[in-house]
Design a protein around this motif. Structure first.
Motif, PDB file in Angstrom:
ATOM      1  N   UNK A  79      68.001  -8.060  51.922  1.00 38.70           N
ATOM      2  CA  UNK A  79      69.158  -8.809  51.437  1.00 38.70           C
ATOM      3  C   UNK A  79      70.049  -7.874  50.641  1.00 38.70           C
ATOM      4  N   UNK A  80      71.238  -8.306  50.352  1.00 40.50           N
ATOM      5  CA  UNK A  80      72.151  -7.511  49.541  1.00 40.50           C
ATOM      6  C   UNK A  80      71.588  -7.450  48.123  1.00 40.50           C
ATOM      7  N   UNK A  81      71.373  -6.258  47.633  1.00 37.57           N
ATOM      8  CA  UNK A  81      70.701  -6.091  46.348  1.00 37.57           C
ATOM      9  C   UNK A  81      71.707  -6.168  45.203  1.00 37.57           C
ATOM     10  N   UNK A  82      71.340  -6.891  44.176  1.00 31.77           N
ATOM     11  CA  UNK A  82      72.152  -6.971  42.972  1.00 31.77           C
ATOM     12  C   UNK A  82      71.214  -6.874  41.776  1.00 31.77           C
ATOM     13  N   UNK A  83      71.421  -5.873  40.965  1.00 36.11           N
ATOM     14  CA  UNK A  83      70.660  -5.779  39.729  1.00 36.11           C
ATOM     15  C   UNK A  83      71.601  -5.953  38.558  1.00 36.11           C
ATOM     16  N   UNK A  84      71.088  -6.474  37.500  1.00 41.28           N
ATOM     17  CA  UNK A  84      71.869  -6.705  36.304  1.00 41.28           C
ATOM     18  C   UNK A  84      71.299  -5.868  35.181  1.00 41.28           C
ATOM     19  N   UNK A  85      72.200  -5.300  34.398  1.00 40.64           N
ATOM     20  CA  UNK A  85      71.790  -4.427  33.309  1.00 40.64           C
ATOM     21  C   UNK A  85      72.394  -4.949  32.014  1.00 40.64           C
ATOM     22  N   UNK A  86      71.558  -5.125  31.024  1.00 38.91           N
ATOM     23  CA  UNK A  86      72.022  -5.448  29.685  1.00 38.91           C
ATOM     24  C   UNK A  86      71.990  -4.156  28.886  1.00 38.91           C
ATOM     25  N   UNK A  87      73.150  -3.729  28.428  1.00 42.11           N
ATOM     26  CA  UNK A  87      73.284  -2.487  27.681  1.00 42.11           C
ATOM     27  C   UNK A  87      73.146  -2.755  26.186  1.00 42.11           C
ATOM     28  N   UNK A  88      72.042  -2.321  25.606  1.00 39.15           N
ATOM     29  CA  UNK A  88      71.786  -2.411  24.171  1.00 39.15           C
ATOM     30  C   UNK A  88      71.929  -3.825  23.607  1.00 39.15           C
ATOM     31  N   UNK A  89      71.311  -4.838  24.239  1.00 42.51           N
ATOM     32  CA  UNK A  89      71.448  -6.207  23.700  1.00 42.51           C
ATOM     33  C   UNK A  89      70.814  -6.297  22.318  1.00 42.51           C
ATOM     34  N   UNK A  90      71.375  -7.181  21.494  1.00 44.41           N
ATOM     35  CA  UNK A  90      70.929  -7.246  20.106  1.00 44.41           C
ATOM     36  C   UNK A  90      70.287  -8.570  19.714  1.00 44.41           C
ATOM     37  N   UNK A  91      70.754  -9.654  20.308  1.00 43.86           N
ATOM     38  CA  UNK A  91      70.324 -10.979  19.853  1.00 43.86           C
ATOM     39  C   UNK A  91      69.314 -11.594  20.818  1.00 43.86           C
ATOM     40  N   UNK A  92      68.081 -11.828  20.341  1.00 40.86           N
ATOM     41  CA  UNK A  92      67.041 -12.391  21.218  1.00 40.86           C
ATOM     42  C   UNK A  92      67.431 -13.716  21.867  1.00 40.86           C
ATOM     43  N   UNK A  93      68.136 -14.578  21.147  1.00 42.13           N
ATOM     44  CA  UNK A  93      68.537 -15.862  21.715  1.00 42.13           C
ATOM     45  C   UNK A  93      69.453 -15.691  22.916  1.00 42.13           C
ATOM     46  N   UNK A  94      70.380 -14.737  22.835  1.00 39.94           N
ATOM     47  CA  UNK A  94      71.263 -14.458  23.961  1.00 39.94           C
ATOM     48  C   UNK A  94      70.488 -13.888  25.143  1.00 39.94           C
ATOM     49  N   UNK A  95      69.562 -12.996  24.867  1.00 42.95           N
ATOM     50  CA  UNK A  95      68.762 -12.397  25.946  1.00 42.95           C
ATOM     51  C   UNK A  95      67.951 -13.483  26.646  1.00 42.95           C
ATOM     52  N   UNK A  96      67.339 -14.370  25.895  1.00 44.44           N
ATOM     53  CA  UNK A  96      66.578 -15.460  26.499  1.00 44.44           C
ATOM     54  C   UNK A  96      67.457 -16.372  27.345  1.00 44.44           C
ATOM     55  N   UNK A  97      68.649 -16.682  26.848  1.00 42.59           N
ATOM     56  CA  UNK A  97      69.579 -17.533  27.612  1.00 42.59           C
ATOM     57  C   UNK A  97      69.995 -16.831  28.903  1.00 42.59           C
ATOM     58  N   UNK A  98      70.179 -15.530  28.842  1.00 48.80           N
ATOM     59  CA  UNK A  98      70.532 -14.760  30.045  1.00 48.80           C
ATOM     60  C   UNK A  98      69.362 -14.777  31.024  1.00 48.80           C
ATOM     61  N   UNK A  99      68.156 -14.605  30.545  1.00 51.46           N
ATOM     62  CA  UNK A  99      66.978 -14.678  31.430  1.00 51.46           C
ATOM     63  C   UNK A  99      66.935 -16.034  32.137  1.00 51.46           C
ATOM     64  N   UNK A 100      67.185 -17.091  31.396  1.00 50.58           N
ATOM     65  CA  UNK A 100      67.173 -18.435  31.979  1.00 50.58           C
ATOM     66  C   UNK A 100      68.252 -18.570  33.049  1.00 50.58           C
TER      67      UNK A 100
END
Length: 163
Positions: free
Chosen positions: A12-33
């Motif tokens: 399939x067409x590959x798409x990866x996502x990169x978070x550059x130096x994330x700081x806030x755990x709540x935002x990272x969790x929301x992004x994972x969701x």
């Protein structure tokens, strides 16, 4: 192993996502969701000391952190991987001239989203192929990282459904 995970997705067409130096755990969790909701599997986190199993991340991801392939890598490791796998690197920036919905997100791309307090690092800017942004029409200059990521991911999903 990230190389193995990418190889498994070659059909399939590959798409990866990169978070550059994330700081806030709540935002990272929301992004994972959000990643899990849209069917993405690989996420790379650059240059961070965040523990992906932080209770705030687990809670805000509603457990999605356990369903994703999460890789914590240095910028050099990411750059080498993306070059080897021939990814097009697209970064998100509030000052971008190209709106997020005017670029082809169906290609083999790596989307880099910057941290909450600043922009994508100069390291990523130097190797990027395109810079996209979300137009702002109101009296704000930026969006929360998880909100901005969700908007661009939704556009990516819409482009895949249309093609």
């Amino acid at each position: 192993d990230l190389h193995l995970s990418i190889r498994r997705q070659r059909q399939m067409c590959i798409r990866d996502r990169i978070l550059d130096r994330p700081e806030k755990p709540g935002n990272v969790g929301a992004i994972f969701r959000t990643y899990e909701a849209f069917g993405y599997k690989n996420i790379i986190i650059a240059e961070t000391n965040l523990d992906i199993y932080n209770p705030i991340i687990i809670r805000s991801s509603l457990g999605a952190v356990f369903k994703l392939n999460v890789f914590k890598l240095s910028f050099e490791g990411i750059k080498n991987l993306l070059k080897k796998e021939k990814f097009k690197i697209i970064i998100s920036d509030v000052d971008a001239k190209i709106p997020y919905n005017k670029i082809n997100l169906k290609e083999k791309i790596a989307l880099v989203m910057g941290p909450e307090k600043s922009k994508v690092s100069n390291d990523f800017k130097k190797v990027s192929d395109s810079v996209i942004g979300i137009p702002m029409y109101g009296d704000v200059d930026s969006l929360n990282l998880s909100v901005a990521t969700s908007i661009i991911l939704a556009e990516s999903v819409n482009q895949r459904k249309i093609s």
